[in-house]
Design a protein around this motif. Sequence first.
Motif, PDB file in Angstrom:
ATOM      1  N   UNK A  30      -6.588 -10.681  -0.933  1.00 58.39           N
ATOM      2  CA  UNK A  30      -5.599  -9.660  -1.084  1.00 58.39           C
ATOM      3  C   UNK A  30      -5.913  -8.410  -0.327  1.00 58.39           C
ATOM      4  N   UNK A  31      -5.190  -8.068   0.531  1.00 62.86           N
ATOM      5  CA  UNK A  31      -5.396  -7.028   1.628  1.00 62.86           C
ATOM      6  C   UNK A  31      -5.449  -5.692   0.696  1.00 62.86           C
ATOM      7  N   UNK A  32      -4.526  -5.416  -0.067  1.00 69.22           N
ATOM      8  CA  UNK A  32      -4.411  -4.255  -1.247  1.00 69.22           C
ATOM      9  C   UNK A  32      -5.794  -4.029  -1.678  1.00 69.22           C
ATOM     10  N   UNK A  33      -6.356  -4.814  -2.278  1.00 69.05           N
ATOM     11  CA  UNK A  33      -7.669  -4.701  -2.696  1.00 69.05           C
ATOM     12  C   UNK A  33      -8.596  -3.974  -1.823  1.00 69.05           C
ATOM     13  N   UNK A  34      -8.995  -4.457  -0.621  1.00 73.33           N
ATOM     14  CA  UNK A  34      -9.816  -3.914   0.213  1.00 73.33           C
ATOM     15  C   UNK A  34      -9.242  -2.374   0.540  1.00 73.33           C
ATOM     16  N   UNK A  35      -7.746  -2.163   0.811  1.00 72.79           N
ATOM     17  CA  UNK A  35      -7.453  -1.140   1.316  1.00 72.79           C
ATOM     18  C   UNK A  35      -7.690   0.103   0.042  1.00 72.79           C
ATOM     19  N   UNK A  36      -7.540  -0.349  -1.256  1.00 74.82           N
ATOM     20  CA  UNK A  36      -7.870   0.619  -2.273  1.00 74.82           C
ATOM     21  C   UNK A  36      -9.196   0.891  -2.342  1.00 74.82           C
ATOM     22  N   UNK A  37     -10.150   0.092  -2.274  1.00 72.61           N
ATOM     23  CA  UNK A  37     -11.526   0.326  -2.273  1.00 72.61           C
ATOM     24  C   UNK A  37     -12.017   0.993  -1.105  1.00 72.61           C
ATOM     25  N   UNK A  38     -11.261   1.195  -0.104  1.00 71.06           N
ATOM     26  CA  UNK A  38     -11.566   2.166   0.889  1.00 71.06           C
ATOM     27  C   UNK A  38     -11.027   3.595   0.852  1.00 71.06           C
ATOM     28  N   UNK A  39     -10.368   3.663  -0.206  1.00 75.79           N
ATOM     29  CA  UNK A  39      -9.741   5.209  -0.857  1.00 75.79           C
ATOM     30  C   UNK A  39      -8.435   5.302   0.085  1.00 75.79           C
ATOM     31  N   UNK A  40      -7.853   4.381   0.364  1.00 77.16           N
ATOM     32  CA  UNK A  40      -6.143   4.502   0.999  1.00 77.16           C
ATOM     33  C   UNK A  40      -5.338   4.074  -0.053  1.00 77.16           C
ATOM     34  N   UNK A  41      -5.317   5.527  -1.306  1.00 81.20           N
ATOM     35  CA  UNK A  41      -4.366   5.217  -2.336  1.00 81.20           C
ATOM     36  C   UNK A  41      -2.920   5.668  -2.126  1.00 81.20           C
ATOM     37  N   UNK A  42      -2.540   6.580  -1.165  1.00 78.03           N
ATOM     38  CA  UNK A  42      -1.219   6.799  -0.951  1.00 78.03           C
ATOM     39  C   UNK A  42      -1.101   6.725   0.471  1.00 78.03           C
ATOM     40  N   UNK A  43      -0.909   5.600   1.013  1.00 72.88           N
ATOM     41  CA  UNK A  43      -0.591   5.169   2.700  1.00 72.88           C
ATOM     42  C   UNK A  43       0.544   5.846   2.977  1.00 72.88           C
ATOM     43  N   UNK A  44       0.709   6.437   3.846  1.00 70.14           N
ATOM     44  CA  UNK A  44       2.090   7.131   4.429  1.00 70.14           C
ATOM     45  C   UNK A  44       2.696   6.197   5.575  1.00 70.14           C
ATOM     46  N   UNK A  45       2.057   5.424   6.196  1.00 63.61           N
ATOM     47  CA  UNK A  45       2.495   4.502   7.374  1.00 63.61           C
ATOM     48  C   UNK A  45       1.835   3.215   7.453  1.00 63.61           C
ATOM     49  N   UNK A  46       2.694   2.085   7.526  1.00 62.71           N
ATOM     50  CA  UNK A  46       2.289   0.731   7.699  1.00 62.71           C
ATOM     51  C   UNK A  46       2.641   0.189   8.943  1.00 62.71           C
ATOM     52  N   UNK A  47       2.023  -0.528   9.619  1.00 63.46           N
ATOM     53  CA  UNK A  47       2.684  -1.284  10.843  1.00 63.46           C
ATOM     54  C   UNK A  47       1.778  -2.648  10.940  1.00 63.46           C
ATOM     55  N   UNK A  48       2.404  -3.673  11.044  1.00 57.44           N
ATOM     56  CA  UNK A  48       1.906  -5.046  11.301  1.00 57.44           C
ATOM     57  C   UNK A  48       2.532  -5.553  12.437  1.00 57.44           C
ATOM     58  N   UNK A  49       2.021  -6.475  13.172  1.00 62.40           N
ATOM     59  CA  UNK A  49       2.385  -7.111  14.675  1.00 62.40           C
ATOM     60  C   UNK A  49       1.586  -8.364  14.779  1.00 62.40           C
ATOM     61  N   UNK A  50       2.170  -8.913  15.894  1.00 61.04           N
ATOM     62  CA  UNK A  50       1.352 -10.148  16.316  1.00 61.04           C
ATOM     63  C   UNK A  50       1.499 -11.208  15.304  1.00 61.04           C
ATOM     64  N   UNK A  51       0.808 -12.383  15.517  1.00 68.18           N
ATOM     65  CA  UNK A  51       0.997 -13.595  14.967  1.00 68.18           C
ATOM     66  C   UNK A  51      -0.566 -14.313  14.560  1.00 68.18           C
ATOM     67  N   UNK A  52      -0.625 -14.708  13.516  1.00 72.59           N
ATOM     68  CA  UNK A  52      -1.948 -15.095  13.147  1.00 72.59           C
ATOM     69  C   UNK A  52      -1.979 -16.341  12.037  1.00 72.59           C
ATOM     70  N   UNK A  53      -2.253 -17.548  12.598  1.00 68.66           N
ATOM     71  CA  UNK A  53      -1.999 -18.839  11.695  1.00 68.66           C
ATOM     72  C   UNK A  53      -3.027 -18.717  10.392  1.00 68.66           C
ATOM     73  N   UNK A  54      -3.928 -17.954  10.264  1.00 69.92           N
ATOM     74  CA  UNK A  54      -4.891 -18.032   9.323  1.00 69.92           C
ATOM     75  C   UNK A  54      -4.500 -16.553   8.399  1.00 69.92           C
ATOM     76  N   UNK A  55      -3.658 -16.141   8.638  1.00 67.81           N
ATOM     77  CA  UNK A  55      -3.197 -14.767   7.783  1.00 67.81           C
ATOM     78  C   UNK A  55      -1.926 -15.349   6.929  1.00 67.81           C
ATOM     79  N   UNK A  56      -1.560 -14.918   5.671  1.00 69.72           N
ATOM     80  CA  UNK A  56      -0.640 -15.192   4.910  1.00 69.72           C
ATOM     81  C   UNK A  56       0.067 -14.159   4.244  1.00 69.72           C
ATOM     82  N   UNK A  57       1.288 -14.313   4.177  1.00 73.15           N
ATOM     83  CA  UNK A  57       2.142 -13.297   3.573  1.00 73.15           C
ATOM     84  C   UNK A  57       3.063 -14.034   2.534  1.00 73.15           C
ATOM     85  N   UNK A  58       2.725 -13.698   1.151  1.00 72.98           N
ATOM     86  CA  UNK A  58       3.384 -14.180   0.325  1.00 72.98           C
ATOM     87  C   UNK A  58       3.103 -15.813   0.298  1.00 72.98           C
TER      88      UNK A  58
END
Length: 94
Positions: A30-58
């Motif tokens: 869960x990428x959210x868990x890592x992001x919160x652990x690093x202190x990013x509790x109110x992110x203002x911008x998110x960008x995702x690009x490219x394609x990775x067969x070992x990454x999963x969304x939903x």
Amino acid sequence: MKPVTVQNPEEILTMLADVALRGTGFVTECLLDYVLDEGFTEPIYFNASGEDPEAYFKGQSPAWAVYQVREWKRVLTVSGGPGKARRVQITETP
């Protein structure tokens, strides 16, 4: 995957909760868990690009290869892709 950009903090956190990264290098169920652990509790911008067969969304693969999350001056970047070990980096912009 089509590139995506989101600038709503609630939408960003919801999307990150649906991202799982497997393979080599940086992995997480869960990428959210890592992001919160690093202190990013109110992110203002998110960008995702490219394609990775070992990454999963939903639970579906492939997902994006590169993720950037910004909270004011801090930026968290996760990069990977087919045949690459995924890595994570946190930087501060001036």
